[in-house]
Design a protein around this motif. Structure first.
Motif, PDB file in Angstrom:
ATOM      1  N   GLN A   1      15.092  -4.009  -1.844  1.00  0.00           N
ATOM      2  CA  GLN A   1      13.884  -4.652  -1.327  1.00  0.00           C
ATOM      3  C   GLN A   1      13.864  -4.678   0.201  1.00  0.00           C
ATOM      4  N   GLU A   2      15.019  -4.906   0.805  1.00  0.00           N
ATOM      5  CA  GLU A   2      15.101  -4.890   2.269  1.00  0.00           C
ATOM      6  C   GLU A   2      14.731  -3.518   2.812  1.00  0.00           C
ATOM      7  N   PHE A   3      15.192  -2.471   2.133  1.00  0.00           N
ATOM      8  CA  PHE A   3      14.875  -1.106   2.540  1.00  0.00           C
ATOM      9  C   PHE A   3      13.371  -0.858   2.488  1.00  0.00           C
ATOM     10  N   MET A   4      12.722  -1.238   1.386  1.00  0.00           N
ATOM     11  CA  MET A   4      11.291  -0.974   1.243  1.00  0.00           C
ATOM     12  C   MET A   4      10.483  -1.731   2.291  1.00  0.00           C
ATOM     13  N   ALA A   5      10.811  -2.985   2.515  1.00  0.00           N
ATOM     14  CA  ALA A   5      10.097  -3.769   3.524  1.00  0.00           C
ATOM     15  C   ALA A   5      10.254  -3.143   4.910  1.00  0.00           C
ATOM     16  N   ALA A   6      11.477  -2.713   5.230  1.00  0.00           N
ATOM     17  CA  ALA A   6      11.739  -2.118   6.540  1.00  0.00           C
ATOM     18  C   ALA A   6      10.995  -0.800   6.718  1.00  0.00           C
ATOM     19  N   GLN A   7      10.919   0.020   5.652  1.00  0.00           N
ATOM     20  CA  GLN A   7      10.220   1.297   5.731  1.00  0.00           C
ATOM     21  C   GLN A   7       8.713   1.093   5.922  1.00  0.00           C
ATOM     22  N   ALA A   8       8.144   0.144   5.205  1.00  0.00           N
ATOM     23  CA  ALA A   8       6.711  -0.139   5.370  1.00  0.00           C
ATOM     24  C   ALA A   8       6.421  -0.588   6.796  1.00  0.00           C
ATOM     25  N   ARG A   9       7.276  -1.439   7.316  1.00  0.00           N
ATOM     26  CA  ARG A   9       7.094  -1.956   8.671  1.00  0.00           C
ATOM     27  C   ARG A   9       7.304  -0.864   9.717  1.00  0.00           C
TER      28      ARG A   9
ATOM     29  N   THR B   1       7.378  -2.877 -10.035  1.00  0.00           N
ATOM     30  CA  THR B   1       6.750  -2.279  -8.868  1.00  0.00           C
ATOM     31  C   THR B   1       6.479  -3.370  -7.846  1.00  0.00           C
ATOM     32  N   LEU B   2       6.984  -3.187  -6.636  1.00  0.00           N
ATOM     33  CA  LEU B   2       6.704  -4.102  -5.532  1.00  0.00           C
ATOM     34  C   LEU B   2       5.896  -3.371  -4.474  1.00  0.00           C
ATOM     35  N   VAL B   3       4.927  -4.066  -3.904  1.00  0.00           N
ATOM     36  CA  VAL B   3       4.060  -3.496  -2.872  1.00  0.00           C
ATOM     37  C   VAL B   3       4.281  -4.255  -1.567  1.00  0.00           C
ATOM     38  N   TYR B   4       4.399  -3.486  -0.482  1.00  0.00           N
ATOM     39  CA  TYR B   4       4.570  -4.068   0.846  1.00  0.00           C
ATOM     40  C   TYR B   4       3.431  -3.616   1.750  1.00  0.00           C
ATOM     41  N   ASP B   5       2.940  -4.532   2.574  1.00  0.00           N
ATOM     42  CA  ASP B   5       1.855  -4.185   3.492  1.00  0.00           C
ATOM     43  C   ASP B   5       2.427  -3.532   4.750  1.00  0.00           C
ATOM     44  N   PRO B   6       1.579  -3.067   5.675  1.00  0.00           N
ATOM     45  CA  PRO B   6       2.081  -2.349   6.856  1.00  0.00           C
ATOM     46  C   PRO B   6       2.943  -3.189   7.797  1.00  0.00           C
TER      47      PRO B   6
END
Length: 267
Positions: free
Chosen positions: A68-76, A101-106
């Motif tokens: 989850q940390e990876f996905m948040a960091a990539q979106a950001r 499925t988790l969705v992260y905003d920009p």
């Protein structure tokens, strides 16, 4: 602007989470370089274990864990919407996880969540799958609002259940992270994706596993983007890569105006 570039990442995931993170990082950067404002990863992208139970050992608690940390960091980092394929989340039930499925905003903030509802079961000869042994089914329909319209969330086997997509309401885009087997994908993958686009008069973005994995499983690949008239706008047969295309809200409106099937529904 009525057009938005979106992308599907295709992978051939391994049993090692660190390897899959490195592959996803490289392919997400490629998608960003092509101007994608929304990107989806495939089902099981962080781990395709040697056995179905391997993913249980990597289950994370919501909001806590390296995947989850990876996905948040990539979106950001890339400033795009990231639909994180699926990852194993703790279910509270021993030996079983949620396929989520988790969705992260920009900005890298959590924006939506969907737990896969329909669990794959298939047996033919020596080929056999039973997701219910290690996965707890979800219960709620998932969607979120993107700048170009509502996005409906689904995963792999969900594709065979059109009532799920009707329950989403009117959407501009349906996403389908998947790990379709080669056997079922060869027979049904494209026709089902095109059917969901045609009947819901929306774009479909399908992000797949695509190749022969270390555990011997062969996935079908053919990640693709489909337009609201049912036309395939781009696809990648097998192997790692990125499929990009444009959502055009003007085209979406024209299709729905010229053939107002959604307004003609009686049930």
């Amino acid at each position: 602007m009525s057009k938005t570039t979106i992308a599907a990442v295709q992978m051939v995931s391994t049993p090692k989470v660190e390897e899959n993170l490195d592959t996803a990082r490289r392919l997400l950067a490629e998608a960003a370089g092509k101007g994608a404002r929304l990107v989806t990863l495939p089902e099981y992208w962080p781990i395709m274990g040697m056995s179905d139970t391997d993913k249980v050992g990597h289950a994370e608690r919501p909001g806590d864990g390296p995947i989850q940390e990876f996905m948040a960091a990539q979106a950001r980092e890339h400033g795009f919407w990231l639909i994180g394929g699926t990852l194993p989340l703790a279910s509270g039930e021993a030996g079983r996880v949620l396929n989520t499925t988790l969705v992260y905003d920009p900005e890298g903030q959590p924006a939506s969540r969907y737990d896969k509802i329909h669990l794959f079961g298939f047996t033919r000869g020596s080929e056999s799958y039973d997701e219910a042994r290690t996965i707890v089914p979800g219960e709620a329909v998932g969607s979120f609002e993107a700048p170009f319209g509502r996005v409906g969330l689904s995963v792999c086997y969900d594709l065979r259940f059109p009532e799920l997509y009707r329950a989403m309401g009117e959407v501009a885009l349906i996403v389908v992270p998947a790990a379709f087997t080669h056997t079922t994908g060869l027979a049904h993958w494209e026709v089902l994706l095109r059917a969901r686009a045609i009947e819901n008069q929306c774009y479909v973005l399908a992000s797949a596993q695509g190749g022969t994995h270390r555990n011997g499983r062969r996935t079908f690949g053919h990640s693709m983007m489909i337009g609201p008239w049912g036309e395939v706008l781009g696809q990648l047969p097998e192997g790692e890569g990125v499929v990009c295309g444009e959502i055009d809200t003007a085209v979406l409106a024209e299709v729905r105006q010229s053939l107002p099937a959604l307004k003609h529904r009686k049930l």
